[in-house]
Design a protein around this motif. Structure first.
Motif, PDB file in Angstrom:
ATOM      1  N   ALA A 186      15.930   3.434   5.557  1.00  0.00           N
ATOM      2  CA  ALA A 186      17.197   3.906   6.123  1.00  0.00           C
ATOM      3  C   ALA A 186      17.123   5.128   7.025  1.00  0.00           C
ATOM      4  O   ALA A 186      18.098   5.431   7.684  1.00  0.00           O
ATOM      5  N   TYR A 187      15.982   5.809   7.059  1.00  0.00           N
ATOM      6  CA  TYR A 187      15.966   7.026   7.866  1.00  0.00           C
ATOM      7  C   TYR A 187      14.887   7.046   8.924  1.00  0.00           C
ATOM      8  O   TYR A 187      14.770   8.005   9.678  1.00  0.00           O
ATOM      9  N   MET A 218      10.160   4.768   0.082  1.00  0.00           N
ATOM     10  CA  MET A 218      10.685   3.428   0.335  1.00  0.00           C
ATOM     11  C   MET A 218      12.067   3.520   0.969  1.00  0.00           C
ATOM     12  O   MET A 218      12.392   2.816   1.925  1.00  0.00           O
ATOM     13  N   LEU A 219      12.886   4.417   0.413  1.00  0.00           N
ATOM     14  CA  LEU A 219      14.227   4.561   0.944  1.00  0.00           C
ATOM     15  C   LEU A 219      14.191   5.180   2.332  1.00  0.00           C
ATOM     16  O   LEU A 219      14.949   4.812   3.221  1.00  0.00           O
ATOM     17  N   PRO A 232      -0.218   3.833   0.017  1.00  0.00           N
ATOM     18  CA  PRO A 232      -0.654   4.242  -1.323  1.00  0.00           C
ATOM     19  C   PRO A 232       0.377   4.004  -2.417  1.00  0.00           C
ATOM     20  O   PRO A 232       0.031   3.939  -3.579  1.00  0.00           O
ATOM     21  N   THR A 233       1.634   3.899  -2.070  1.00  0.00           N
ATOM     22  CA  THR A 233       2.644   3.699  -3.118  1.00  0.00           C
ATOM     23  C   THR A 233       3.203   2.288  -3.076  1.00  0.00           C
ATOM     24  O   THR A 233       4.307   2.040  -3.508  1.00  0.00           O
ATOM     25  N   PHE A 234       2.398   1.387  -2.559  1.00  0.00           N
ATOM     26  CA  PHE A 234       2.856   0.005  -2.387  1.00  0.00           C
ATOM     27  C   PHE A 234       3.259  -0.658  -3.695  1.00  0.00           C
ATOM     28  O   PHE A 234       4.177  -1.481  -3.730  1.00  0.00           O
ATOM     29  N   ASN A 235       2.582  -0.290  -4.777  1.00  0.00           N
ATOM     30  CA  ASN A 235       2.854  -0.971  -6.046  1.00  0.00           C
ATOM     31  C   ASN A 235       4.299  -0.803  -6.519  1.00  0.00           C
ATOM     32  O   ASN A 235       4.829  -1.624  -7.261  1.00  0.00           O
ATOM     33  N   PHE A 236       4.957   0.261  -6.060  1.00  0.00           N
ATOM     34  CA  PHE A 236       6.333   0.486  -6.531  1.00  0.00           C
ATOM     35  C   PHE A 236       7.245  -0.677  -6.202  1.00  0.00           C
ATOM     36  O   PHE A 236       8.218  -0.938  -6.899  1.00  0.00           O
ATOM     37  N   ILE A 237       6.912  -1.374  -5.116  1.00  0.00           N
ATOM     38  CA  ILE A 237       7.843  -2.405  -4.681  1.00  0.00           C
ATOM     39  C   ILE A 237       7.945  -3.543  -5.692  1.00  0.00           C
ATOM     40  O   ILE A 237       8.924  -4.285  -5.695  1.00  0.00           O
TER      41      ILE A 237
END
Lengths: 500, 276, 321
Positions: A416-417, A411-412, A152-157
């Motif tokens: 990384a986690y 995304m982060l 759902p938050t794909f656009n941020f990329i």
């Protein structure tokens, strides 16, 4: 003979005085001069592509970020939507041209996205776009992206600095480093690699009234002190990424100001896959030796105002942040925990960091001082940033790395986690954390998402592998400059900047 | 020995040099235990205070560390490395140079050419390239690399010194006696060439200090928080306007040490070479 | 005749040295730890992309093949392609910077050679007296300061304090060095400090020995004016060792260039070398170091020849090389 030598000396002195005149600027156009660090490769997507002032000016992105509110604003993409996060329909701006005159169309977007999967390139966003199933271009100004799994938050990329929109007709492989080209507010007129770049106003830029300046000169200066000296001498106007000490220096002088457009993180990663930090007691012991006030002072800042300390990778500026009070410094407790974990006499551990990155050296030395009374002996291993990142990062028991903030924290977290994240520097492998991250990524309801975030942060506090020191990203600017904008994407928006 | 001491007394510059050198050596040996501050101790309430303030003799740096303490501690590493380097390069140089000069002929020619080739890269450039690619230095690494860059020069001097003695009578006598090559080289010749050799060692000592400081400046010095004087200068270069003492005193420390050694080395050269 | 033979022999050896140096530099840099391809692509690179890049860069070829490829290119004038700037030939940035450094070195020479000879002669002539002591001490003190120390002092005094010279030596875009000659002054002075020490001391001591020579004392006793004797006879002979020292110190000058250019940000070969090392740009490092070596070896060669030519004893004698 002696007389002639004397004459020579006098002549030399006279010549020196004459040459001390200095260069004169006789131009009347509005020119903004920036002094940046010498970049490695500058083509977007390739390591490290961090010539931010340059790339932010010659390229455009599908979506940009408002530097003040942090909201996403349309750029080359005018609309984007996805009912459930799986199929994304993006409408593109019409009438945009690349600097070489060719039209910007959906084919260019397709090219840019597919490029991430090029095995020869080693594109930095390769992993993020593995989720791509197919890209369709029903017409010149529409792109339909189908993902394998809903995000759902794909656009941020699309705001990421690696996702500059490139022309499908241009040979970036051989010209990307010497004559790069995009749709951005400034055109590259002359590039002397590793030395300087001259950019001029793109008079056909699609945004009305932009750019405000007519010329942009970017100098690549290896030594930050030289850059600041240039600023002080009036030979440049903007110097990004200065250290806190330089901030002190500039603030004590007239005619300059220091802006901090956003916060960055410094992650202290305690590796979970090897001794000694594989034992959570040791991790806690280390955390018990922390003193955020001292750390803040070491960064020339004030805790709670410019510097923040927490133990989760989510920064406090984000809506998803959950405030968990600091446990307090307790050396005895630290020693107790160490003894329990099998280190009654303390322990020695290698600590890797980039020595030439702002705050790096200061934080590392402070950590060493803070943890010493509990018997933890940090063996500091600082390297120039290139070498640190290519040889030691992700490879040590304890690391200090600078991280930019991602507006969408998931995304982060993915990067990384997650136990399978490509940049999982602390090698964390916690099933519940993985589960929560996956749930966050697929959850559409923001309130439900928040409950996952809350739980995640609590876990990080109790058994996490990271300490997050939030430090300001600092830019030195001359007072003549107005409206310097640099959002969290790290790309300066120099099209808005003016100078007296 | 007595003649040397007598000549020493007559040269105020040599005395000055030797005194400063001894002071630094004493500082390196016992200084740290006498100091109120450690070289890493961060006095956060007194960041960047000037000399004489808040109990800090030479002020503090941006992390609140006492400059005076860091300089005294730093004398240890710089003296140690410089001493090791000059000894190492001298020993290696003597062995190589003596072997070349003694055996002469093709051995000599080969050695000479190799040394010439190695001397073709300016020493700082060589050290910088090696250390720069490796990323940073440890005490051992720094010592070895700087020694390597200086060995060819020392070898040449040693060879030259040996050649002047090679055809003397006592050497011939020893040969007739049937002594081994090693014996002749190190028991007969070495003591008679000790003059130029000692001059070399002292000169190397001064150069090593400058080289190590410069390497620190170029960013490949010892790891923080080790108070490497050269690194102190580069770390605090930004503060030159706001807190000049953080740059000035380490620079003066470097200068004083090198000047002291140079003065002493001058004297040694005058006395031991016995040239007119 | 002898001179020509000597010349040829030395030239041959010089070329051999350069060849050997190129091999040494190449191997030294190539065997350094760290996977070059990995460094270029960064930590997040996949195994395949690293392997593909290694293949493209020819990194897995045998060492001698790579050397020949590199050396061959060099001789043709092709300095190779920079690792970090794919598609950019090193040639385009290299020669300009070399030009800048040559101007800087020349400026430094212009400053320090006349000054050191002048003061060295003066000190030698007044041996044992006050001017000698002062000049000797100044020489010693400046010699003891590493270039970055004297550079920082110069910056503090002239750039920060008096503000008559620029702190950093940057050339504005679109301009060239000749429009910005003031950026040369401070870096050249930093180098001058150290060189002054060496050369003036050498000049002084050679002057002293020459003044003690029989023929000089005889000339003075005969009643010739002292100044005349000094400048017409003594100086010529006293200059010989000085020329040698100046030549020998060219190597140190080039080492000093790295420090000075880094300190001042001067766009020359020294700072190019530094930034090449920092970015681990192997071809660029090799090009820079080889060139520096080349200059140094050639400077030594020319000095040797100059000395042999000027020194009548060598010119007319059969000597060993």
């Amino acid at each position: 003979m002696k007389k002639s030598i004397m004459l020579c000396a006098v002549f030399l002195l006279a010549a020196t005085m004459v040459f001390a005149g200095g260069a004169q600027e006789t131009e009347e156009k509005m020119t903004i001069r920036v002094a940046e660090q010498v970049p490695n490769l500058i083509t977007p997507g390739v390591w490290d592509g961090q010539a931010f002032s340059l790339n932010g000016s010659i390229y455009d992105y599908l979506i940009e970020m408002d530097a003040h509110t942090g909201e996403l604003v349309p750029s080359l993409a005018t609309e984007w939507s996805s009912p459930e996060g799986k199929v994304w329909t993006i409408k593109l701006r019409k009438g945009v041209k690349f600097h070489d005159g060719s039209d910007f169309t959906s084919a260019d977007v397709k090219y840019t996205l597919e490029r991430t999967q090029d095995p020869d390139l080693g594109h930095l966003k390769a992993q993020d776009f593995e989720n791509l199933d197919k890209i369709e271009t029903p017409d010149d100004h529409t792109v339909v992206i189908t993902l394998k799994e809903a995000a759902p938050t794909f656009n941020f990329i699309f705001t990421d600095y690696n996702m500059a929109i490139l022309s499908s007709d241009y040979d970036y492989a051989s010209k990307g480093e010497s004559a790069p080209m995009g749709t951005g507010p400034f055109k590259l007129e002359k590039l002397v690699p590793k030395e300087s770049a001259l950019l001029v106003k793109n008079s056909e830029y699609w945004a009305e009234g932009l750019p405000k300046a007519e010329e942009l000169r970017i100098y690549f200066v290896p030594d930050i002190d030289s850059s600041v000296s240039l600023l002080e001498a009036g030979q440049v106007d903007i110097v990004p990424q200065i250290s806190p000490i330089i901030k002190k220096r500039l603030e004590s002088m007239d005619g300059f100001k220091v802006v901090s457009p956003y916060q960055e993180s410094r992650f202290i990663a305690l590796a979970d896959d090897r001794e000694p930090f594989s034992d959570n007691r040791v991790r806690l012991a280390f955390k018990y030796t922390m003193d955020p006030e001292i750390l803040a002072k070491a960064c020339q800042g004030t805790l709670g105002e410019t510097i923040f300390y927490n133990e989760t990778p989510i920064v406090n500026a984000l809506a998803q942040y959950k405030e968990i009070p600091f446990r307090g410094r307790d050396i005895d407790k630290a020693k107790e925990l160490l003894a329990e974990a099998g280190y009654p006499d303390g322990l020695k551990v290698d600590f890797f960091y980039a020595s030439d990155h702002p705050y790096g050296s200061d934080i590392a030395q402070t950590l060493k001082e803070l943890s010493a009374p509990a018997g933890i002996e940090l063996n500091l291993k600082g390297f120039p940033r290139d070498i640190y990142l290519s040889q030691h990062w992700m490879n040590g028991p304890a690391l200090l790395t600078g991280w930019g903030v991602r507006v969408d924290p998931s995304m982060l977290l993915m990067l990384a986690y997650h136990s399978e994240g490509p940049w999982n520097e602390s090698h964390i492998d916690n099933p519940r954390v993985d589960e929560l991250i996956d749930k966050i990524r697929g959850e559409v309801d923001p309130e439900v998402r928040q409950t996952y975030y809350d739980e995640l942060q609590q876990i990080f506090h109790e058994e996490g592998t990271v300490i997050n020191l939030q430090v300001p990203y600092l830019v030195g600017v001359s007072d003549a400059v107005s409206d310097y904008r640099q959002p969290l994407t790290m790309l300066p928006q120099l099209e808005y900047t003016t100078i007296k | 020995m007595n003649t040397y001491l007598l000549q020493l007394k007559r040269s105020p510059r040599a005395i000055a040099g030797l005194t400063i050198l001894l002071l630094w050596i004493i500082a390196a040996l016992i200084g740290p235990s006498l100091l109120p501050y450690t070289y890493t101790g961060m006095d956060m309430n007194n960041q960047m205070v000037g000399p004489g303030e808040a109990g800090h003799l030479l002020g503090t740096d941006a992390l609140g560390r006492d400059v005076f303490s860091r300089i005294i501690y730093g004398s240890r590493s710089i003296l140690t490395i410089a001493l090791l380097t000059s000894l190492l390069s001298s020993i290696a140089g003597i062995i190589i140079g003596f072997t070349a000069g003694y055996f002469g002929g093709i051995v000599d020619t080969i050695f000479l050419r190799i040394m010439d080739i190695l001397m073709a890269i300016p020493p700082l450039v060589l050290a910088m390239v090696v250390l720069g690619i490796l990323g940073n230095s440890t005490i051992v690494g720094l010592t070895i690399i700087v020694s390597i860059t200086y060995t060819p020069a020392t070898a040449r001097v040693a060879r030259g010194a040996l050649l002047t003695c090679k055809s003397s009578e006592y050497v011939d006598a020893a040969r007739i006696r049937g002594e081994s090559h090693l014996y002749i080289m190190f028991v007969e010749i070495l003591p008679n060439t000790i003059g130029p050799v000692i001059v070399e060692i002292t000169a190397r000592f001064a150069y090593s200090i400058m080289m190590i400081a410069s390497l620190g400046f170029l960013g490949v010095g010892l790891q923080p928080p080790t108070p490497d004087w050269g690194m102190m200068v580069i770390e605090n270069k930004s503060l030159i306007r706001a807190a000049p003492w953080t740059v000035l005193y380490p620079s003066l420390a470097i200068a004083s040490l090198v000047i002291a050694i140079s003065l002493f080395s001058d004297f040694v050269s005058k006395v031991m070479i016995n040239e007119d | 005749m002898d001179f020509l033979k000597r010349f040829a022999k030395r030239l041959g050896f010089t070329l051999l040295t350069i060849l050997a140096m190129s091999i040494l530099i190449f191997f030294l840099v190539e065997i350094m730890p760290g996977d070059v391809a990995q460094t270029v692509l960064g930590q997040s690179a996949t195994e395949e992309s690293v392997a593909a890049l290694r293949d493209r860069m020819g990194l897995d070829d045998p060492l001698h093949q790579r050397y020949l490829r590199w050396a061959g290119g060099f001789i043709r004038g092709d300095l190779g392609e920079s690792l970090y700037m794919r598609g950019v030939q090193i040639n385009t940035i290299f020669w300009r910077k070399v030009g800048h450094s040559v101007v800087l070195a020349f400026t430094a020479l212009l400053f320090y050679v006349p000054l050191s000879i002048l003061f060295g002669v003066f000190a030698g002539v007044k041996e044992g007296k006050a001017p000698d002591a002062i000049i000797s001490f100044i020489g010693l003190a400046t010699m003891a300061l590493p270039e970055f120390v004297s550079g920082i002092i110069l910056i503090t005094v002239f750039a920060v304090g008096l503000e008559i010279l620029p702190i950093a030596s940057i050339i504005p875009i679109g301009e060239n060095l000749w429009q910005n000659l003031d950026i040369l002054v401070l870096p050249a002075l930093s180098i001058t400090f150290v060189m002054f020490g060496y050369v003036s001391r050498m000049q002084r001591s050679s002057m002293v020995s020459v003044m003690k020579a029989d023929y000089i004392r005889a000339a003075i006793l005969k009643g010739m004016p002292r100044k005349y004797v000094i400048f017409r006879h003594a100086l010529k002979n006293a200059l010989l060792p000085t020329i040698t020292i100046i030549g020998m110190n060219m190597g140190w000058l080039f080492g000093g260039l790295i420090v000075v250019e880094t300190l001042f940000g001067f766009p020359g070969l020294g700072s190019l070398t530094m930034s090449a090392i920092k970015t681990r740009d192997i071809p660029l490092i090799e090009a820079c170091v080889l060139f520096i070596t080349f200059i140094f070896v050639f400077a030594t060669f020319i000095t040797d020849m100059l000395y042999a030519f000027l020194n009548p004893r060598i010119r007319y004698k059969r000597g060993d090389v």
